[in-house]
Design a protein around this motif. Structure first.
Motif, PDB file in Angstrom:
ATOM      1  N   LYS A 138       7.844   6.902  -4.262  1.00  0.00           N
ATOM      2  CA  LYS A 138       8.699   5.470  -3.739  1.00  0.00           C
ATOM      3  C   LYS A 138       7.612   4.757  -2.572  1.00  0.00           C
ATOM      4  CE  LYS A 138      12.981   6.023  -2.934  1.00  0.00           C
ATOM      5  NZ  LYS A 138      14.225   6.669  -2.456  1.00  0.00           N
ATOM      6  N   ALA A 139       7.373   5.563  -1.792  1.00  0.00           N
ATOM      7  CA  ALA A 139       6.669   5.130  -0.806  1.00  0.00           C
ATOM      8  C   ALA A 139       5.090   4.292  -1.347  1.00  0.00           C
ATOM      9  CB  ALA A 139       5.837   6.077   0.223  1.00  0.00           C
ATOM     10  N   HIS A 140       4.548   4.593  -2.254  1.00  0.00           N
ATOM     11  CA  HIS A 140       3.576   4.201  -3.075  1.00  0.00           C
ATOM     12  C   HIS A 140       3.800   2.863  -3.669  1.00  0.00           C
ATOM     13  CE1 HIS A 140      -0.483   3.738  -5.133  1.00  0.00           C
ATOM     14  NE2 HIS A 140       0.329   3.689  -6.326  1.00  0.00           N
ATOM     15  N   VAL A 141       4.978   2.906  -4.288  1.00  0.00           N
ATOM     16  CA  VAL A 141       5.513   1.661  -4.778  1.00  0.00           C
ATOM     17  C   VAL A 141       5.960   0.583  -3.855  1.00  0.00           C
ATOM     18  CG1 VAL A 141       7.474   0.646  -6.117  1.00  0.00           C
ATOM     19  CG2 VAL A 141       6.654   2.870  -6.953  1.00  0.00           C
ATOM     20  N   VAL A 142       6.430   0.907  -2.678  1.00  0.00           N
ATOM     21  CA  VAL A 142       6.698   0.043  -1.693  1.00  0.00           C
ATOM     22  C   VAL A 142       5.335  -0.700  -1.073  1.00  0.00           C
ATOM     23  CG1 VAL A 142       7.756  -0.175   0.557  1.00  0.00           C
ATOM     24  CG2 VAL A 142       8.947   1.089  -1.182  1.00  0.00           C
ATOM     25  N   GLY A 143       4.288   0.231  -0.858  1.00  0.00           N
ATOM     26  CA  GLY A 143       2.998  -0.034  -0.308  1.00  0.00           C
ATOM     27  C   GLY A 143       2.563  -1.064  -1.193  1.00  0.00           C
ATOM     28  N   HIS A 144       2.764  -0.701  -2.520  1.00  0.00           N
ATOM     29  CA  HIS A 144       1.828  -1.679  -3.522  1.00  0.00           C
ATOM     30  C   HIS A 144       2.371  -2.836  -3.748  1.00  0.00           C
ATOM     31  CE1 HIS A 144      -0.651  -2.052  -7.407  1.00  0.00           C
ATOM     32  NE2 HIS A 144       0.249  -2.553  -7.720  1.00  0.00           N
ATOM     33  N   PHE A 145       3.802  -2.805  -3.621  1.00  0.00           N
ATOM     34  CA  PHE A 145       4.241  -4.322  -3.533  1.00  0.00           C
ATOM     35  C   PHE A 145       4.093  -5.076  -2.258  1.00  0.00           C
ATOM     36  CE2 PHE A 145       6.543  -2.594  -7.150  1.00  0.00           C
ATOM     37  CZ  PHE A 145       6.786  -3.690  -7.833  1.00  0.00           C
ATOM     38  N   GLN A 424      -2.865   3.138 -13.302  1.00  0.00           N
ATOM     39  CA  GLN A 424      -2.988   3.363 -11.976  1.00  0.00           C
ATOM     40  C   GLN A 424      -4.427   2.894 -11.459  1.00  0.00           C
ATOM     41  OE1 GLN A 424      -3.415   7.486 -11.165  1.00  0.00           O
ATOM     42  NE2 GLN A 424      -2.207   7.504  -8.995  1.00  0.00           N
ATOM     43  N   SER A 425      -4.361   2.362 -10.277  1.00  0.00           N
ATOM     44  CA  SER A 425      -5.433   2.011  -9.470  1.00  0.00           C
ATOM     45  C   SER A 425      -5.424   2.690  -8.133  1.00  0.00           C
ATOM     46  CB  SER A 425      -5.534   0.476  -9.104  1.00  0.00           C
ATOM     47  OG  SER A 425      -6.739   0.034  -8.608  1.00  0.00           O
ATOM     48  N   GLN A 427      -7.700   3.198  -4.839  1.00  0.00           N
ATOM     49  CA  GLN A 427      -8.558   2.368  -4.053  1.00  0.00           C
ATOM     50  C   GLN A 427      -8.613   2.605  -2.491  1.00  0.00           C
ATOM     51  OE1 GLN A 427      -8.700  -1.737  -5.181  1.00  0.00           O
ATOM     52  NE2 GLN A 427     -10.311  -2.319  -3.981  1.00  0.00           N
ATOM     53  N   PHE A 428      -7.354   2.629  -1.988  1.00  0.00           N
ATOM     54  CA  PHE A 428      -7.233   2.633  -0.512  1.00  0.00           C
ATOM     55  C   PHE A 428      -6.357   4.025  -0.133  1.00  0.00           C
ATOM     56  CE2 PHE A 428      -7.208  -1.777  -1.821  1.00  0.00           C
ATOM     57  CZ  PHE A 428      -8.295  -2.288  -1.095  1.00  0.00           C
ATOM     58  N   ASP A 429      -6.654   4.565   1.209  1.00  0.00           N
ATOM     59  CA  ASP A 429      -5.995   5.507   1.523  1.00  0.00           C
ATOM     60  C   ASP A 429      -4.659   4.899   2.331  1.00  0.00           C
ATOM     61  OD1 ASP A 429      -6.647   4.355   4.206  1.00  0.00           O
ATOM     62  OD2 ASP A 429      -8.117   5.956   4.825  1.00  0.00           O
ATOM     63  N   ASP A 430      -3.603   5.902   3.127  1.00  0.00           N
ATOM     64  CA  ASP A 430      -2.475   5.378   3.560  1.00  0.00           C
ATOM     65  C   ASP A 430      -2.662   4.613   4.768  1.00  0.00           C
ATOM     66  OD1 ASP A 430      -3.710   7.210   5.195  1.00  0.00           O
ATOM     67  OD2 ASP A 430      -2.039   8.712   5.379  1.00  0.00           O
ATOM     68  N   LYS A 431      -3.970   4.300   5.416  1.00  0.00           N
ATOM     69  CA  LYS A 431      -4.239   3.429   6.353  1.00  0.00           C
ATOM     70  C   LYS A 431      -4.728   1.945   5.783  1.00  0.00           C
ATOM     71  CE  LYS A 431      -4.790   7.216   9.756  1.00  0.00           C
ATOM     72  NZ  LYS A 431      -5.942   7.594  10.684  1.00  0.00           N
ATOM     73  N   ASN A 432      -4.747   1.960   4.456  1.00  0.00           N
ATOM     74  CA  ASN A 432      -5.434   0.770   3.636  1.00  0.00           C
ATOM     75  C   ASN A 432      -6.977   0.599   3.870  1.00  0.00           C
ATOM     76  OD1 ASN A 432      -4.745  -1.398   1.914  1.00  0.00           O
ATOM     77  ND2 ASN A 432      -4.679  -2.875   3.594  1.00  0.00           N
ATOM     78  N   ASP A 433      -7.610   1.743   4.335  1.00  0.00           N
ATOM     79  CA  ASP A 433      -8.916   1.870   4.350  1.00  0.00           C
ATOM     80  C   ASP A 433      -9.467   2.218   2.945  1.00  0.00           C
ATOM     81  OD1 ASP A 433      -9.093   1.208   7.108  1.00  0.00           O
ATOM     82  OD2 ASP A 433      -8.873   3.162   7.667  1.00  0.00           O
ATOM     83  N   PRO A 434     -10.770   1.850   2.616  1.00  0.00           N
ATOM     84  CA  PRO A 434     -11.210   2.072   1.393  1.00  0.00           C
ATOM     85  C   PRO A 434     -11.553   3.506   1.013  1.00  0.00           C
ATOM     86  CG  PRO A 434     -12.412   0.234   2.151  1.00  0.00           C
ATOM     87  CD  PRO A 434     -11.515   0.680   3.227  1.00  0.00           C
ATOM     88  N   LEU A 435     -11.133   4.211   0.011  1.00  0.00           N
ATOM     89  CA  LEU A 435     -11.475   5.642  -0.453  1.00  0.00           C
ATOM     90  C   LEU A 435     -12.850   5.898  -0.614  1.00  0.00           C
ATOM     91  CD1 LEU A 435      -7.982   6.610  -2.209  1.00  0.00           C
ATOM     92  CD2 LEU A 435      -8.663   7.554  -0.203  1.00  0.00           C
ATOM     93  N   PHE A 436     -13.488   4.949  -1.087  1.00  0.00           N
ATOM     94  CA  PHE A 436     -14.707   5.133  -1.755  1.00  0.00           C
ATOM     95  C   PHE A 436     -15.849   4.028  -1.151  1.00  0.00           C
ATOM     96  CE2 PHE A 436     -11.665   5.766  -4.986  1.00  0.00           C
ATOM     97  CZ  PHE A 436     -11.607   7.314  -5.105  1.00  0.00           C
ATOM     98  N   VAL A 465      -8.290  13.267  -4.490  1.00  0.00           N
ATOM     99  CA  VAL A 465      -6.985  12.867  -4.015  1.00  0.00           C
ATOM    100  C   VAL A 465      -6.106  13.553  -5.192  1.00  0.00           C
ATOM    101  CG1 VAL A 465      -7.870  10.327  -3.539  1.00  0.00           C
ATOM    102  CG2 VAL A 465      -7.314  11.043  -5.981  1.00  0.00           C
ATOM    103  N   ASN A 466      -4.796  13.578  -4.908  1.00  0.00           N
ATOM    104  CA  ASN A 466      -3.960  14.145  -5.952  1.00  0.00           C
ATOM    105  C   ASN A 466      -3.484  13.184  -7.073  1.00  0.00           C
ATOM    106  OD1 ASN A 466      -2.069  12.253  -4.915  1.00  0.00           O
ATOM    107  ND2 ASN A 466      -0.802  13.818  -3.914  1.00  0.00           N
ATOM    108  N   LYS A 467      -2.752  13.479  -7.914  1.00  0.00           N
ATOM    109  CA  LYS A 467      -2.451  12.580  -9.037  1.00  0.00           C
ATOM    110  C   LYS A 467      -1.925  11.125  -8.855  1.00  0.00           C
ATOM    111  CE  LYS A 467      -0.010  12.676 -13.511  1.00  0.00           C
ATOM    112  NZ  LYS A 467       0.918  13.444 -14.331  1.00  0.00           N
ATOM    113  N   ALA A 468      -1.000  11.188  -7.505  1.00  0.00           N
ATOM    114  CA  ALA A 468      -0.320   9.985  -7.116  1.00  0.00           C
ATOM    115  C   ALA A 468      -1.537   9.013  -6.557  1.00  0.00           C
ATOM    116  CB  ALA A 468       0.629  10.407  -6.323  1.00  0.00           C
ATOM    117  N   GLY A 469      -2.820   9.559  -6.144  1.00  0.00           N
ATOM    118  CA  GLY A 469      -3.859   8.753  -5.536  1.00  0.00           C
ATOM    119  C   GLY A 469      -3.804   8.905  -4.038  1.00  0.00           C
ATOM    120  N   THR A 470      -3.095  10.007  -3.653  1.00  0.00           N
ATOM    121  CA  THR A 470      -3.048  10.118  -2.233  1.00  0.00           C
ATOM    122  C   THR A 470      -4.448  11.194  -1.631  1.00  0.00           C
ATOM    123  OG1 THR A 470      -0.584  10.022  -1.967  1.00  0.00           O
ATOM    124  CG2 THR A 470      -1.776  11.166  -0.277  1.00  0.00           C
TER     125      THR A 470
END
Length: 557
Positions: A138-145, A424-425, A427-436, A465-470
């Protein structure tokens, strides 16, 4: 003849387990045959009260439903009810499988204990993990939107004043879409919480039965574990993407952007609960003190890039050409695939088909029955490395096209379903910084726990990262035997969820556990410029050497 001793062959002496019982020690609660009575009474450390079996007394057995003054000394398995001697004498249970009530109560107590253990240790953690994953999703969905909303706003600032009406309209559409998606997840969460609550109530009730030591309640216990064994389907959220277009004043609304809206579907969960027939997992495989080379396959091609296992007896390799070859362990070419352009990376699907990337055509392709089919074609991104997941999805690492400023210098991992739809894409961590980092050398593998492991060469780091991309952790190398910076060239995983990484800087392989803890090196197999690696189903390691063109099969477990 006493029906309690004549009805079934199961009523045998508890000591010898061969002769028919005749007596009963009421203090020791044990059934005895004539021959074993003397042995039992010889134990003078305990008091004994041996009586004929038919004269034994009962104080805690349930009352018979049909004969209220009688206690149920036996249990009819066929009728699934306690029965008294009068019931048996009536002939209604002739030929039925009858159990001594004490044995039945004992078996039911063991069953109750097993069910309680299964609910507490197996089922409850899974449902709690599902509930936790839903909160994360849910947090991922909110962040994505929120990211979509921000991107749309930025795009709107570059347009003229009249575009504001369209911007607000699109925001409203995304808001409605978000609420719809969140409503689906909320509904699913409520269902899981209801089941979890019911499960916890069952656990408490079981504990009360066990603590009360009430035979009537124990004998009346009915297992509900099968109700919880079948997990409810998981809502599959396919998040929309934002695709900006060039400004076209005459068709402003249509050319502003498009937002993909895919249907919400239910798919099986990635969790598997053991069935009652399930056997325990095999114990972990120990690693050899000294890994050893089993076979060396000379492909006679260099530079050699990738290697992947088709089976325990056959491997695919590719190099800087348009040809992909498969070899057996003797080095014989079994198959050859001729493509139109240079190969990027290769992988094998769960059904045995070959998948490869082409960074020039920006495509991901599959070879079926010797025929090449295009699976995915990208416009603003360039695919490089690919792996196949346990659920038959494709994970593809890709870089943005530098010529397009809207996605300039970006790197990501994209998951595609078996129908080649972007799911699924990452690309970013929970601080919106690039993962790669922005670099094409980014080998990828899925672990057994469905973590996604990426060897980021330029970043000098393994990103997991886990399956959710975290983000779970980063591994930046180990100081021992390291002659320079850590340069992860390639990555794979084995049946023990261990992560194996080629360090291009010191010609050795690092082995980590699934949580990123360093375990050991493989540095004694005379590896020369190792570049690609994979593990077969027997946990044999294959290492492709860049310059020699050789693939070494190494036994390390």
């Amino acid at each position: 003849m006493d029906p309690r001793t004549s009805a079934q062959e199961l009523l045998l002496c508890d000591l010898c387990q061969t002769a028919a019982l005749q007596s009963h020690c009421e203090l020791c609660q044990i059934n005895l045959c004539k021959a074993c009575v003397g042995d039992h009474l010889s134990d003078s450390s305990k008091r004994h009260n041996v009586v004929p079996y038919k004269h034994r007394t009962f104080s805690d057995f349930p009352k018979c439903q049909n004969h209220s003054k009688k206690q149920c000394e036996l249990y009819c398995k066929k009728c699934d009810i306690p029965v008294c001697t009068t019931c048996i004498s009536s002939g209604k249970h002739t030929g039925h499988d009858l159990l001594d009530m004490r044995k039945f109560i004992s078996s039911k107590t063991e069953e109750l204990g097993r069910d309680l253990t299964e609910l507490e240790k197996e089922f409850n953690p899974v449902y709690e993990k599902i509930a936790s994953d839903l909160k994360t999703e849910k947090a991922h969905v909110v962040g994505h939107f929120e990211k979509l909303t921000t991107t749309i706003t930025q795009q709107g600032e570059d347009w003229h004043r009249e575009i504001n009406i369209i911007v607000n309209k699109r925001k409203s559409e995304i808001g409605e879409m978000k609420e719809k998606y969140l409503a689906s997840l909320n509904e699913e969460e409520e269902k899981i919480m209801e089941i979890t609550s019911d499960l916890n109530e069952s656990i408490l009730e079981m504990k009360k039965i066990l603590d009360a030591n009430d035979v009537s309640r124990t004998s009346a216990y009915k297992s509900r574990n099968d109700e919880f064994r079948s997990l409810p389907p998981k809502i599959n959220i396919s998040l929309p993407s934002f695709f900006p277009h060039q400004i076209n004043r005459e068709q402003l609304y249509q050319s502003f952007c498009s937002v993909s809206a895919l249907p919400i579907t239910s798919v099986p969960r990635g969790y598997i609960l053991k069935t009652k027939e399930a056997v325990s997992c095999p114990s972990p495989k120990p690693m050899l003190d000294e890994p050893e080379i089993i076979t060396t396959i000379d492909t006679r091609y260099n530079p050699l890039f990738s290697v992947t296992c088709l089976s325990d007896e056959e491997i695919w390799t590719c190099w800087n050409t348009d040809i992909i070859n498969s070899y057996n362990k003797e080095g014989k070419v079994l198959k050859l695939v001729q493509t139109s352009m240079r190969i990027g990376d290769i992988a094998v699907t769960n059904s045995g088909d070959l998948v490869y990337t082409n960074d020039i055509t920006r495509t991901v392709n599959i070879v079926k029955n010797s025929q090449i089919q295009e699976l995915i074609r990208l416009q603003e991104w360039i695919p490089y490395y690919v792996c196949v997941t346990s659920t038959a999805d494709l994970l593809v690492t890709m870089l943005s096209n530098e010529k397009r400023s809207i996605v300039d210098k970006q790197s990501r991992v994209v998951r595609y379903s078996d129908s080649n739809i972007e799911k699924q894409s990452i690309q970013f961590d929970d601080k919106n910084d690039p993962l790669f980092s922005y670099h094409h050398l980014k080998n990828i593998s899925e672990n057994r726990n469905q973590d996604i492991c990426v060897a980021d060469y330029k970043a000098k780091s393994v990103v997991v990262v886990n399956k959710a991309g975290t983000l779970r952790f980063r591994y930046n190398g180990h100081p021992y035997n390291q002659s320079g910076p850590f340069k992860p060239q390639s990555i794979t995983t084995d049946s023990q969820s261990q992560i194996l990484i080629i360090n291009n800087n010191d010609n050795c392989i690092h082995i980590l556990d699934q949580d990123g803890q360093f375990l050991r090196y493989i540095d004694n197999c005379d590896l020369k410029r190792p570049w690609g690696l994979c593990v077969d189903k027997k946990d044999n390691l294959y290492v492709a050497e860049f310059l020699s063109g050789k693939v070494k099969q190494i036994k390390y477990m």
